[in-house]
Design a protein around this motif. Structure first.
Motif, PDB file in Angstrom:
ATOM      1  N   VAL A  25       0.745   4.941   0.340  1.00  0.00           N
ATOM      2  CA  VAL A  25       1.206   3.987   1.353  1.00  0.00           C
ATOM      3  C   VAL A  25       1.437   4.715   2.675  1.00  0.00           C
ATOM      4  CG1 VAL A  25       3.019   2.341   2.001  1.00  0.00           C
ATOM      5  CG2 VAL A  25       2.197   2.429  -0.368  1.00  0.00           C
ATOM      6  N   GLU A  26       2.021   5.906   2.621  1.00  0.00           N
ATOM      7  CA  GLU A  26       2.255   6.682   3.846  1.00  0.00           C
ATOM      8  C   GLU A  26       0.948   6.990   4.576  1.00  0.00           C
ATOM      9  OE1 GLU A  26       6.287   9.230   2.908  1.00  0.00           O
ATOM     10  OE2 GLU A  26       4.385  10.006   2.159  1.00  0.00           O
ATOM     11  N   LYS A  27      -0.109   7.277   3.813  1.00  0.00           N
ATOM     12  CA  LYS A  27      -1.415   7.616   4.399  1.00  0.00           C
ATOM     13  C   LYS A  27      -2.259   6.381   4.694  1.00  0.00           C
ATOM     14  CE  LYS A  27      -1.424  12.082   2.210  1.00  0.00           C
ATOM     15  NZ  LYS A  27      -2.007  12.992   1.255  1.00  0.00           N
ATOM     16  N   LYS A  28      -1.666   5.210   4.463  1.00  0.00           N
ATOM     17  CA  LYS A  28      -2.331   3.927   4.684  1.00  0.00           C
ATOM     18  C   LYS A  28      -3.562   3.746   3.797  1.00  0.00           C
ATOM     19  CE  LYS A  28      -0.463   3.452   9.331  1.00  0.00           C
ATOM     20  NZ  LYS A  28       0.841   3.464   8.872  1.00  0.00           N
ATOM     21  N   ALA A  29      -3.553   4.411   2.648  1.00  0.00           N
ATOM     22  CA  ALA A  29      -4.609   4.220   1.653  1.00  0.00           C
ATOM     23  C   ALA A  29      -4.267   3.043   0.747  1.00  0.00           C
ATOM     24  CB  ALA A  29      -4.798   5.495   0.824  1.00  0.00           C
ATOM     25  N   ALA A  30      -3.068   2.526   0.885  1.00  0.00           N
ATOM     26  CA  ALA A  30      -2.616   1.333   0.154  1.00  0.00           C
ATOM     27  C   ALA A  30      -1.731   0.530   1.095  1.00  0.00           C
ATOM     28  CB  ALA A  30      -1.841   1.736  -1.100  1.00  0.00           C
ATOM     29  N   ASP A  31      -1.816  -0.785   0.981  1.00  0.00           N
ATOM     30  CA  ASP A  31      -1.013  -1.650   1.851  1.00  0.00           C
ATOM     31  C   ASP A  31       0.460  -1.670   1.455  1.00  0.00           C
ATOM     32  OD1 ASP A  31      -3.265  -2.401   3.303  1.00  0.00           O
ATOM     33  OD2 ASP A  31      -3.696  -4.062   1.949  1.00  0.00           O
ATOM     34  N   GLU A  37      13.550   3.266  -5.010  1.00  0.00           N
ATOM     35  CA  GLU A  37      14.194   3.102  -3.705  1.00  0.00           C
ATOM     36  C   GLU A  37      14.577   4.451  -3.112  1.00  0.00           C
ATOM     37  OE1 GLU A  37      17.784   0.443  -1.735  1.00  0.00           O
ATOM     38  OE2 GLU A  37      17.837   0.860  -3.874  1.00  0.00           O
ATOM     39  N   SER A  38      15.061   5.368  -3.948  1.00  0.00           N
ATOM     40  CA  SER A  38      15.463   6.688  -3.458  1.00  0.00           C
ATOM     41  C   SER A  38      14.276   7.440  -2.859  1.00  0.00           C
ATOM     42  CB  SER A  38      16.116   7.508  -4.570  1.00  0.00           C
ATOM     43  OG  SER A  38      15.238   7.631  -5.673  1.00  0.00           O
ATOM     44  N   ASP A  39      13.072   7.256  -3.404  1.00  0.00           N
ATOM     45  CA  ASP A  39      11.882   7.891  -2.832  1.00  0.00           C
ATOM     46  C   ASP A  39      11.517   7.248  -1.505  1.00  0.00           C
ATOM     47  OD1 ASP A  39      11.631   9.647  -4.965  1.00  0.00           O
ATOM     48  OD2 ASP A  39      10.117   8.440  -5.998  1.00  0.00           O
ATOM     49  N   ALA A  40      11.535   5.919  -1.456  1.00  0.00           N
ATOM     50  CA  ALA A  40      11.168   5.208  -0.229  1.00  0.00           C
ATOM     51  C   ALA A  40      12.111   5.568   0.919  1.00  0.00           C
ATOM     52  CB  ALA A  40      11.166   3.706  -0.470  1.00  0.00           C
ATOM     53  N   LEU A  41      13.386   5.733   0.633  1.00  0.00           N
ATOM     54  CA  LEU A  41      14.356   6.038   1.679  1.00  0.00           C
ATOM     55  C   LEU A  41      14.154   7.429   2.272  1.00  0.00           C
ATOM     56  CD1 LEU A  41      17.576   4.451   0.136  1.00  0.00           C
ATOM     57  CD2 LEU A  41      16.175   3.568   2.020  1.00  0.00           C
ATOM     58  N   ARG A  42      13.441   8.300   1.568  1.00  0.00           N
ATOM     59  CA  ARG A  42      13.191   9.656   2.070  1.00  0.00           C
ATOM     60  C   ARG A  42      12.070   9.682   3.105  1.00  0.00           C
ATOM     61  NH1 ARG A  42      12.195  13.596  -2.674  1.00  0.00           N
ATOM     62  NH2 ARG A  42      12.135  14.988  -0.910  1.00  0.00           N
ATOM     63  N   SER A  43      11.313   8.615   3.188  1.00  0.00           N
ATOM     64  CA  SER A  43      10.149   8.573   4.069  1.00  0.00           C
ATOM     65  C   SER A  43      10.453   7.805   5.348  1.00  0.00           C
ATOM     66  CB  SER A  43       8.974   7.908   3.337  1.00  0.00           C
ATOM     67  OG  SER A  43       7.886   7.762   4.231  1.00  0.00           O
ATOM     68  N   ASP A  44      10.019   8.362   6.459  1.00  0.00           N
ATOM     69  CA  ASP A  44      10.152   7.635   7.723  1.00  0.00           C
ATOM     70  C   ASP A  44       8.851   6.913   8.072  1.00  0.00           C
ATOM     71  OD1 ASP A  44       8.544   9.786   8.389  1.00  0.00           O
ATOM     72  OD2 ASP A  44       9.836  10.514  10.002  1.00  0.00           O
ATOM     73  N   GLN A  45       7.905   6.890   7.125  1.00  0.00           N
ATOM     74  CA  GLN A  45       6.603   6.274   7.364  1.00  0.00           C
ATOM     75  C   GLN A  45       6.429   4.937   6.639  1.00  0.00           C
ATOM     76  OE1 GLN A  45       3.365   9.135   6.883  1.00  0.00           O
ATOM     77  NE2 GLN A  45       4.920  10.751   6.968  1.00  0.00           N
ATOM     78  N   VAL A  46       7.431   4.535   5.886  1.00  0.00           N
ATOM     79  CA  VAL A  46       7.369   3.257   5.170  1.00  0.00           C
ATOM     80  C   VAL A  46       8.669   2.503   5.391  1.00  0.00           C
ATOM     81  CG1 VAL A  46       5.837   4.206   3.381  1.00  0.00           C
ATOM     82  CG2 VAL A  46       8.301   4.152   2.978  1.00  0.00           C
ATOM     83  N   ARG A  47       8.637   1.235   5.082  1.00  0.00           N
ATOM     84  CA  ARG A  47       9.872   0.448   5.130  1.00  0.00           C
ATOM     85  C   ARG A  47      10.023  -0.259   3.783  1.00  0.00           C
ATOM     86  NH1 ARG A  47       6.388  -3.169   7.903  1.00  0.00           N
ATOM     87  NH2 ARG A  47       6.438  -5.209   6.899  1.00  0.00           N
ATOM     88  N   VAL A  48      11.252  -0.482   3.414  1.00  0.00           N
ATOM     89  CA  VAL A  48      11.547  -1.181   2.163  1.00  0.00           C
ATOM     90  C   VAL A  48      11.599  -2.670   2.477  1.00  0.00           C
ATOM     91  CG1 VAL A  48      13.227  -1.515   0.321  1.00  0.00           C
ATOM     92  CG2 VAL A  48      12.807   0.787   1.225  1.00  0.00           C
ATOM     93  N   ASP A  49      10.680  -3.418   1.883  1.00  0.00           N
ATOM     94  CA  ASP A  49      10.646  -4.863   2.100  1.00  0.00           C
ATOM     95  C   ASP A  49      11.284  -5.636   0.964  1.00  0.00           C
ATOM     96  OD1 ASP A  49       9.369  -4.870   4.570  1.00  0.00           O
ATOM     97  OD2 ASP A  49       7.385  -4.820   3.682  1.00  0.00           O
ATOM     98  N   LEU A  50      11.384  -5.014  -0.200  1.00  0.00           N
ATOM     99  CA  LEU A  50      11.892  -5.720  -1.370  1.00  0.00           C
ATOM    100  C   LEU A  50      12.553  -4.723  -2.308  1.00  0.00           C
ATOM    101  CD1 LEU A  50      11.905  -8.288  -3.270  1.00  0.00           C
ATOM    102  CD2 LEU A  50       9.729  -7.429  -4.151  1.00  0.00           C
ATOM    103  N   VAL A  51      13.746  -5.045  -2.749  1.00  0.00           N
ATOM    104  CA  VAL A  51      14.425  -4.263  -3.784  1.00  0.00           C
ATOM    105  C   VAL A  51      14.515  -5.169  -5.006  1.00  0.00           C
ATOM    106  CG1 VAL A  51      16.534  -3.078  -4.463  1.00  0.00           C
ATOM    107  CG2 VAL A  51      15.713  -2.898  -2.098  1.00  0.00           C
ATOM    108  N   ILE A  52      13.961  -4.709  -6.115  1.00  0.00           N
ATOM    109  CA  ILE A  52      13.937  -5.512  -7.336  1.00  0.00           C
ATOM    110  C   ILE A  52      15.343  -5.562  -7.939  1.00  0.00           C
ATOM    111  CG2 ILE A  52      12.915  -5.784  -9.629  1.00  0.00           C
ATOM    112  CD1 ILE A  52      10.904  -6.052  -7.296  1.00  0.00           C
TER     113      ILE A  52
END
Length: 106
Positions: A25-31, A37-52
């Motif tokens: 997702v960071e490399k835009k190879a996936a939409d 959540e802990s992994d997503a929060l470490r990245s400044d290149q993605v945003r969290v749109d949904l928390v299950i």
């Protein structure tokens, strides 16, 4: 298990780990991707749109323990004590983890 609608099932793929999914997702190879959540929060290149909601999946647990044959038992105990301390709990929270709990010494 999640039953996704048929209109996106054919566009889904799996990866060996959540970190690989995040990298795609960071490399835009996936939409989009499903990651911890802990992994997503470490990245400044993605945003969290949904928390299950946790009611839809098993509890995610990371277990810490001291290996019986360790030559560093005292340091391991200090590390576990740090995780359970107030500053350790705050650090875990700041990185997207929920509180750590001691299950006691077996």
């Amino acid at each position: 298990a999640w039953q996704l609608t048929k209109d996106i099932d054919d566009r889904m793929t799996t990866t060996p780990s959540a970190r690989i999914a995040l990298a795609l997702v960071e490399k835009k190879a996936a939409d989009a991707g499903f990651v911890y959540e802990s992994d997503a929060l470490r990245s400044d290149q993605v945003r969290v749109d949904l928390v299950i909601d946790p009611k839809y999946h098993e509890e995610i647990r990371y277990t810490g323990s001291i290996v019986s044959r360790s030559t560093q038992k005292e340091n391991a105990k200090k590390f576990l004590d740090l995780l359970l301390s107030e500053p350790g709990q705050e650090t875990l929270k700041n990185h997207g983890f929920r509180s750590a709990k001691s299950l006691g010494n077996p």
